[in-house]
Design an enzyme around this catalytic site. Sequence first.
Site, PDB file in Angstrom:
ATOM      1  N   CYS A 113       8.209  20.940  39.626  1.00 16.15           N
ATOM      2  CA  CYS A 113       7.321  20.097  40.455  1.00 16.15           C
ATOM      3  C   CYS A 113       7.408  20.439  41.933  1.00 16.15           C
ATOM      4  CB  CYS A 113       7.655  18.631  40.247  1.00 16.15           C
ATOM      5  SG  CYS A 113       7.692  18.173  38.514  1.00 16.15           S
ATOM      6  N   HIS A 253       4.872  14.168  45.490  1.00 12.31           N
ATOM      7  CA  HIS A 253       4.735  14.525  44.083  1.00 12.31           C
ATOM      8  C   HIS A 253       4.553  13.221  43.311  1.00 12.31           C
ATOM      9  CE1 HIS A 253       5.009  16.291  40.268  1.00 12.31           C
ATOM     10  NE2 HIS A 253       6.123  15.658  39.950  1.00 12.31           N
ATOM     11  N   ASN A 283       1.314  13.308  35.869  1.00 13.37           N
ATOM     12  CA  ASN A 283       2.217  14.252  36.541  1.00 13.37           C
ATOM     13  C   ASN A 283       1.798  15.676  36.187  1.00 13.37           C
ATOM     14  OD1 ASN A 283       4.343  15.876  37.356  1.00 13.37           O
ATOM     15  ND2 ASN A 283       5.950  14.633  36.410  1.00 13.37           N
TER      16      ASN A 283
HETATM   17  O1  UT7 Z   1       8.268  15.421  37.506  1.00 13.65           O
HETATM   18  C1  UT7 Z   1       9.508  15.208  38.104  1.00 13.65           C
HETATM   19  C2  UT7 Z   1      10.529  14.764  37.177  1.00 13.65           C
HETATM   20  N1  UT7 Z   1      10.187  13.623  36.375  1.00 13.65           N
HETATM   21  C3  UT7 Z   1      10.354  12.371  36.823  1.00 13.65           C
HETATM   22  O2  UT7 Z   1      10.596  12.144  37.980  1.00 13.65           O
HETATM   23  C4  UT7 Z   1      10.268  11.266  35.817  1.00 13.65           C
HETATM   24  C5  UT7 Z   1      11.342  10.262  36.072  1.00 13.65           C
HETATM   25  N2  UT7 Z   1      11.439   9.233  35.091  1.00 13.65           N
HETATM   26  C6  UT7 Z   1      10.534   8.238  34.904  1.00 13.65           C
HETATM   27  O3  UT7 Z   1       9.494   8.238  35.523  1.00 13.65           O
HETATM   28  C7  UT7 Z   1      10.873   7.098  33.987  1.00 13.65           C
HETATM   29  O4  UT7 Z   1      12.233   7.158  33.642  1.00 13.65           O
HETATM   30  C8  UT7 Z   1      10.017   7.049  32.669  1.00 13.65           C
HETATM   31  C9  UT7 Z   1       8.585   6.667  33.001  1.00 13.65           C
HETATM   32  C10 UT7 Z   1      10.053   8.388  31.972  1.00 13.65           C
HETATM   33  C11 UT7 Z   1      10.565   5.993  31.729  1.00 13.65           C
HETATM   34  O5  UT7 Z   1      10.613   4.722  32.375  1.00 13.65           O
HETATM   35  P1  UT7 Z   1      11.942   3.847  32.358  1.00 13.65           P
HETATM   36  O6  UT7 Z   1      11.630   2.608  33.051  1.00 13.65           O
HETATM   37  O7  UT7 Z   1      13.049   4.705  32.890  1.00 13.65           O
HETATM   38  O8  UT7 Z   1      12.120   3.564  30.826  1.00 13.65           O
HETATM   39  P2  UT7 Z   1      13.356   3.911  29.877  1.00 13.65           P
HETATM   40  O9  UT7 Z   1      13.331   5.344  29.504  1.00 13.65           O
HETATM   41  O10 UT7 Z   1      14.599   3.334  30.447  1.00 13.65           O
HETATM   42  O11 UT7 Z   1      12.941   3.048  28.608  1.00 13.65           O
HETATM   43  C12 UT7 Z   1      12.800   1.624  28.667  1.00 13.65           C
HETATM   44  C13 UT7 Z   1      12.227   1.153  27.340  1.00 13.65           C
HETATM   45  C14 UT7 Z   1      12.966   1.723  26.126  1.00 13.65           C
HETATM   46  O12 UT7 Z   1      12.979   0.734  25.097  1.00 13.65           O
HETATM   47  P3  UT7 Z   1      14.298  -0.163  24.857  1.00 13.65           P
HETATM   48  O13 UT7 Z   1      15.382   0.806  24.540  1.00 13.65           O
HETATM   49  O14 UT7 Z   1      14.511  -0.896  26.144  1.00 13.65           O
HETATM   50  O15 UT7 Z   1      13.880  -1.025  23.725  1.00 13.65           O
HETATM   51  C15 UT7 Z   1      12.068   2.871  25.690  1.00 13.65           C
HETATM   52  O16 UT7 Z   1      12.201   3.173  24.334  1.00 13.65           O
HETATM   53  O17 UT7 Z   1      10.871   1.571  27.222  1.00 13.65           O
HETATM   54  C16 UT7 Z   1      10.698   2.280  25.983  1.00 13.65           C
HETATM   55  N3  UT7 Z   1       9.672   3.290  26.179  1.00 13.65           N
HETATM   56  C17 UT7 Z   1       8.362   3.058  25.956  1.00 13.65           C
HETATM   57  N4  UT7 Z   1       7.715   1.958  25.525  1.00 13.65           N
HETATM   58  C18 UT7 Z   1       6.377   2.029  25.418  1.00 13.65           C
HETATM   59  C19 UT7 Z   1       9.816   4.573  26.617  1.00 13.65           C
HETATM   60  N5  UT7 Z   1       8.608   5.176  26.661  1.00 13.65           N
HETATM   61  C20 UT7 Z   1       7.696   4.250  26.255  1.00 13.65           C
HETATM   62  C21 UT7 Z   1       6.298   4.274  26.112  1.00 13.65           C
HETATM   63  N6  UT7 Z   1       5.684   3.149  25.687  1.00 13.65           N
HETATM   64  N7  UT7 Z   1       5.561   5.366  26.387  1.00 13.65           N
END
Ligand code: UT7
Length: 326
Positions: A113, A253, A283
């Site tokens: 990125c 970004h 993204n």
């Molecule tokens: O491009 C440069 C590098 N990339 C980034 O900078 C991305 C950085 N990361 C993020 O933007 C975020 O971490 C994500 C958007 C990928 C995920 O958001 P989060 O708030 O960190 O969620 P999480 O991974 O901690 O998951 C929270 C919950 C989980 O469920 P439980 O375990 O709490 O029941 C996941 O299974 O959300 C669930 N989950 C979803 N639910 C519905 C994860 N993805 C999804 C989804 N839809 N698509």
Amino acid sequence: MIRFEIIGTGGYVPKKILTNADLEKMVDTSDEWITTRTGIKERHIAREDEATSDMVIKAAEEAINEAKIDREEIDIVIVATVTPDTAFPSASCWVQKGLGIKNIPVFDISAACTGFLYGLIIGGSLIQAGTARTVLVAGSETLTKITDWKDRGTCVLFGDGAGAAILRKTERDAGLLGYTWHADGSLGHLLSLPAGGSRLPASETTVKEGLHFLKMQGNEVFKYAVRYMGESAVNAIKKAGITSEDIKLFIPHQANIRIIQSTCERAGIPMEKTYITIDRYGNMSAATIPVSFRDALREKLIKRDDIVLFSAFGAGFTWASLVLKY
Ligand code: UT7
């Protein structure tokens, strides 16, 4: 200061749009979760027969037209991508062929990125050193081709696209007033494409195990992105000898709206001065900043001599912030 002028910009996104409603039919997710957790509403998806270089060529042609130059005037082509058409030849070689420019050096940058920002620093430095007069810098990705469409943690995040800028030697007081660029390879495992390289060549097993798809520990990456984008933005502003009030527009970004909000808070930049495209593009990795820059210019949000801040974070990890006097 790295002195150069941007004389043309271009951008391209594929026609096909995938909305959050479409994704609801593919994996266990919801428009509500994607919108509140990321800020994304829809993203563009490359055709099966559309590769990274095809998109760069379209973006570059727009930039060349805007710059009103003959393409033969380009001295060097730099393409930032982690999804090249082929491991080799490089994406930039395919671009050179497509643009029909001969006898110039071209190369790719692999900085995920952050790639386009690395490209601006390198392209600008080559101009400053007298190695080139005109440099084409592009960022292009087809991340949806390495996306696991069964993994809801990643498949909702990415979109495809390409952006380009033409840098030219100038006597004007324009270019990079200050910048910081970094990498930390010790954290690379948190966001990677495990198979298909010399560590783990493609095999029946790697395909069966889905190791040819992008893997990310999202919440770990999130923590570093927030910290490093904020820190580097503050340092770039300091190095440029300006204050955050001097910034006309911030183009970050766009991986997650919450990362952007936190970066703004840390760098003292109001959201009203921040250009947001994540809702419509998702993204696009190396393509996000050049496409957003092109869009902001077309909307006339930036004029000559305005100061623009760019900041990015991505796989590697790599990160950078640049203060550009346009
Ligand atoms: O491009 C440069 C590098 N990339 C980034 O900078 C991305 C950085 N990361 C993020 O933007 C975020 O971490 C994500 C958007 C990928 C995920 O958001 P989060 O708030 O960190 O969620 P999480 O991974 O901690 O998951 C929270 C919950 C989980 O469920 P439980 O375990 O709490 O029941 C996941 O299974 O959300 C669930 N989950 C979803 N639910 C519905 C994860 N993805 C999804 C989804 N839809 N698509």
